[in-house]
Design an enzyme around this catalytic site. Sequence first.
Site, PDB file in Angstrom:
ATOM      1  N   HIS A  57       0.848  -1.179   0.000  1.00  0.00           N
ATOM      2  CA  HIS A  57       0.000   0.000   0.000  1.00  0.00           C
ATOM      3  C   HIS A  57       0.892   1.240   0.000  1.00  0.00           C
ATOM      4  O   HIS A  57       1.993   1.226   0.561  1.00  0.00           O
ATOM      5  CB  HIS A  57      -0.876   0.056   1.265  1.00  0.00           C
ATOM      6  CG  HIS A  57      -2.150  -0.713   1.178  1.00  0.00           C
ATOM      7  ND1 HIS A  57      -2.763  -1.247   2.291  1.00  0.00           N
ATOM      8  CD2 HIS A  57      -2.950  -1.029   0.132  1.00  0.00           C
ATOM      9  CE1 HIS A  57      -3.878  -1.863   1.935  1.00  0.00           C
ATOM     10  NE2 HIS A  57      -4.012  -1.743   0.630  1.00  0.00           N
ATOM     11  N   CYS A 115      -2.317   2.600   9.133  1.00  0.00           N
ATOM     12  CA  CYS A 115      -3.301   1.594   8.746  1.00  0.00           C
ATOM     13  C   CYS A 115      -4.478   1.566   9.710  1.00  0.00           C
ATOM     14  O   CYS A 115      -5.606   1.266   9.315  1.00  0.00           O
ATOM     15  CB  CYS A 115      -2.650   0.213   8.689  1.00  0.00           C
ATOM     16  SG  CYS A 115      -1.565  -0.049   7.278  1.00  0.00           S
TER      17      CYS A 115
END
Length: 292
Positions: free
Chosen positions: A181, A281
């Site tokens: 990511h 996250c």
Amino acid sequence: MFSLMSPTSLLVETPDRIAVARHYVMCPPDYFDVQYAINAWMDPGIPVDRGLAAAQWNGLRDAYLGLGHRVSLLEPLSGLPDMVFTANGATIVDGVAYEARFRHPERAPETLAHRAWLAGGVARAVQASAVNEGEGDFLVTERCILAGTGFRTEPAAHREVQELFGRPVVSLQLVDPRFYHLDTAIAVLDDGRASDRPDIAYFPGAFTPEGRAALTGLFPDALAVGEEDAAVLGLNAVGDGRNVVLPVQAGGLVADLRERGYHPVLVDTSELAKAGGGPKCCTLEVREPLSR
């Protein structure tokens, strides 16, 4: 499903940096586990200490509250061990939410939980037609939205986001599976909401030469981070313009951040890192226009 608190525009100034109080959404890790492997960090054969994960998550939440930020809680659901990573559930800008559409079926039901909260009037939800994983691959600044692709989010989602939010989107190809990511390879230290000078830190090795050139052009003074700090998810950090909350394992970043006028806030998220996640996250931001 959420404990909702209103965001604030309170500014905290220092001689070098200005912190803007934020509104974050987090989800307790009640069901956190590593039951499957969908990124390079995950190994179902390595046990997870859920009690330790909860203590570390609480430490992260307390750090945000101590800095004056607001934290809303998303109710965890059994069978969704990655729900703790709320950043992946949506991208919210100026009262509009672009919903996630997860690549892996294991996480797909998380979208419904986020949608239920958005239906409460926090933001206007827009369903995505392209695969995307929220703020995992969309990092918002006042200059542009940095958008990752290569492992999870499709380029078509970049086009949808640019049209939806009316902000330039810069596509960046990720090439190292450890940095699956964008928020594992870039940290937005200052999004420019108060300073008008967005600032980032990034790991050059996570990107193609074209991506590195684009970042250099947009952020010529960006902090280039070495592999040692990047490899412990040091860039999965949360900045508010002055304070930067980052994993304690990335100690090499501390001096660089202080030299730039930032206040590093170190937290331990090592248990959550077993699933490939850190502070960012676990943190979805509800962005609303700043009252100046």
